[in-house]
Design an enzyme around this catalytic site. Structure first.
Site, PDB file in Angstrom:
ATOM      1  N   THR A   1       0.817  -1.221   0.000  1.00 10.34           N
ATOM      2  CA  THR A   1       0.000   0.000   0.000  1.00 10.34           C
ATOM      3  C   THR A   1       0.847   1.266   0.000  1.00 10.34           C
ATOM      4  OG1 THR A   1      -1.785  -1.085   1.169  1.00 10.34           O
ATOM      5  CG2 THR A   1      -1.734   1.282   1.337  1.00 10.34           C
TER       6      THR A   1
ATOM      7  N   CYS B   1      -4.699 -18.782  19.699  1.00  7.45           N
ATOM      8  CA  CYS B   1      -4.758 -17.499  20.409  1.00  7.45           C
ATOM      9  C   CYS B   1      -3.599 -16.627  19.932  1.00  7.45           C
ATOM     10  CB  CYS B   1      -4.600 -17.693  21.915  1.00  7.45           C
ATOM     11  SG  CYS B   1      -5.935 -18.604  22.667  1.00  7.45           S
TER      12      CYS B   1
ATOM     13  N   ASP C   1       1.507  -6.470  -4.616  1.00  8.26           N
ATOM     14  CA  ASP C   1       0.682  -6.489  -3.423  1.00  8.26           C
ATOM     15  C   ASP C   1       1.185  -7.711  -2.649  1.00  8.26           C
ATOM     16  OD1 ASP C   1      -2.635  -5.797  -2.624  1.00  8.26           O
ATOM     17  OD2 ASP C   1      -1.574  -7.479  -1.705  1.00  8.26           O
ATOM     18  N   SER C   2       1.382  -7.580  -1.348  1.00  7.67           N
ATOM     19  CA  SER C   2       2.049  -8.665  -0.618  1.00  7.67           C
ATOM     20  C   SER C   2       1.208  -9.940  -0.528  1.00  7.67           C
ATOM     21  CB  SER C   2       2.498  -8.205   0.763  1.00  7.67           C
ATOM     22  OG  SER C   2       1.421  -8.163   1.657  1.00  7.67           O
TER      23      SER C   2
ATOM     24  N   THR D   1      -0.857 -22.526  19.234  1.00 10.15           N
ATOM     25  CA  THR D   1      -2.189 -22.075  19.671  1.00 10.15           C
ATOM     26  C   THR D   1      -2.815 -21.091  18.688  1.00 10.15           C
ATOM     27  OG1 THR D   1      -3.453 -20.894  21.361  1.00 10.15           O
ATOM     28  CG2 THR D   1      -1.135 -20.309  21.180  1.00 10.15           C
TER      29      THR D   1
END
Ligand code: ASP
Length: 343
Positions: free
Chosen positions: A16, A281, A60-61, A279
Site C-alpha cells: 500500500t 490465540c 501487493d504482498s 495455539t
C-alpha cells in the site's frame, strides 16, 4: 559533507505504501518506486546516505512467495558489505510472514533489517507511511561505538519496533496494524526514540552472515474448530509430499480427545509428517499436558510450538525442512529458539 555517514539500502517490494488508485479496475495497485521517493522529500534531510532498489514489478504482498523471499535475501547478501542497514518496504498483509522467513534465512545477521509499510498510500494526506518510513530508516541508522544498535530482523509500524518473528497483523483498519503479544517492543518512537536494549537479541558478531535460500513449501496449517472431522484431517495429511503440518489448537494447546484425532495423528507419524502444536490465540503459550485435552498430543510426540506465532512457525518449518534437518532431531531443533522466535 556529512561526517561518518551511515548508509542504508531501501528495498521496495510493493504494498500500500506505494500504491495508487487504478480507475479502470477501481482498486489500489502498486506503482513505480521513483514516484515514491518523490513523495518523501524529507528523506533528503536524514543524516544518512540512502540508496534504493526496487522489485521490477512491485507487488501487493498477497502475491508474496518463497521466490520473492529468496530475492530479498539475495539483495541483502549482495549489498551486505556496502551498507550499514536495510529497510524493506513491504505490504502489511503478509509482512509478518516475510519478515519471519528472512529472520531464519539470514543466519548470524549483525546489521539491522527493518520491515515497514503503511495502511494508507504515501500520497494520501493522512498517510501513516511517512512516519513509518522515516523512523524505520532512523532506527536502521542508529549506531553506538561505530556498531549498529539493532542487529536483527525487525518490523516497525505505528511508533513501535518489534522483533519481526514475534509479530502478527491484527488489524486491517487501524494504523496500529501489528502486535507482538509474546515479546515486548524493541524500541518506541515518541518525543524521544527509545531503544529497549535489554530486549534486543544478543549476537556473536564474529560469525559470518550465512544466507539460507532453500525453503521447503511442503507444509500446511490446519486450524481446529468445533465440528472438524477426520475426513478434513485425512485430506490434508494425504496432500502429495506434505512434510510438516501445524495444527492451530485451542487455548493452551488443547484439542479434542476423540479417537479419530488420535488415529489421524498416528497416521501422520506413520507417514513421517512432523506435526506442530501452535495455539490459535494471538497471545500466550502452548502448555502441553496442562489440560487432559493436550496430554494425548504430548504422548504422541507432537512438537511443542510454545509461544511461537503461526507466521514464525510455518516459516521455521520451511527453513528446517529446506536445511534437511533429520527426522530424529527435528522436534528438538524446532523446540529450540533459533532467532528469538519463542521462549
Ligand atoms: N494489500 C496490501 C499489501 O499487503 C496491504 C498493505 O500494504 O498494507 O500489499
Amino acid at each position: 559533507m556529512l561526517k561518518n555517514t551511515t548508509s542504508i539500502l531501501l528495498i521496495y517490494t510493493g504494498g500500500t505504501i506505494g500504491m495508487i488508485k487504478d480507475y479502470q479496475s477501481d482498486s489500489l495497485v502498486p506503482f513505480n518506486f521513483n514516484k515514491l521517493e518523490k513523495q518523501v522529500p524529507e528523506l533528503g534531510q536524514l543524516d544518512c546516505k540512502i540508496d534504493s532498489v526496487s522489485f521490477d514489478n512491485p507487488i501487493d504482498s498477497s502475491n508474496m512467495n518463497v521466490a520473492y523471499w529468496v530475492k530479498i535475501s539475495e539483495l541483502i547478501e549482495s549489498n551486505y558489505q556496502s551498507y550499514d542497514g536495510f529497510v524493506v518496504l513491504h505490504g502489511s498483509d503478509t509482512m509478518s510472514y516475510t519478515a519471519s522467513a528472512l529472520s531464519f534465512m539470514l543466519e548470524n545477521l549483525s546489521k539491522p533489517v527493518i520491515f515497514t509499510g503503511s495502511q494508507l498510500p504515501i500520497g494520501d494526506l493522512r498517510t501513516d507511511a511517512k512516519e513509518n518510513l522515516i523512523t524505520a530508516i532512523q532506527i536502521a541508522s542508529l549506531r553506538k561505538k561505530e556498531v549498529s544498535v539493532v542487529r536483527e530482523v525487525c518490523l516497525y509500524f505505528e511508533y513501535k519496533l518489534y522483533r519481526a518473528n514475534r509479530t502478527t497483523k491484527i488489524n486491517a483498519e487501524h494504523f496500529q496494524a501489528f502486535s507482538s503479544l509474546n515479546y515486548p517492543a524493541l524500541a518506541e518512537s515518541g518525543v524521544h526514540l527509545k531503544v529497549y536494549e535489554e530486549n534486543l537479541i544478543k549476537i556473536n558478531a564474529r560469525k559470518k552472515l550465512k544466507v539460507h535460500k532453500k525453503m521447503d513449501s511442503n507444509v500446511a496449517i490446519l486450524k481446529l474448530f468445533p465440528g472438524i472431522t477426520a475426513k478434513i484431517f485425512r485430506s490434508v495429511l494425504n496432500a502429495k509430499n506434505l512434510k510438516a503440518l501445524i495444527i492451530e489448537t485451542y487455548g493452551a494447546g488443547n484439542a479434542p480427545t476423540e479417537n479419530w484425532l488420535i488415529s489421524e495423528l498416528k497416521y501422520a507419524k506413520s507417514k513421517g509428517i512432523h506435526v506442530v502444536n501452535v495455539t490459535q490465540c494471538s497471545g500466550g503459550s502452548v502448555i502441553m499436558g496442562q489440560y487432559k485435552t493436550s496430554q494425548h498430543l504430548k504422548k504422541l510426540g507432537i512438537i511443542d510450538g510454545k509461544n511461537i506465532t503461526t507466521e514464525a512457525a510455518i516459516t521455521k518449518l520451511m527453513y528446517l525442512l529446506g536445511n534437511d534437518v533429520s527426522s530424529k532431531l527435528f522436534k528438538t531443533v524446532f523446540e529450540t529458539s533459533l532467532r528469538g522466535e519463542m521462549n
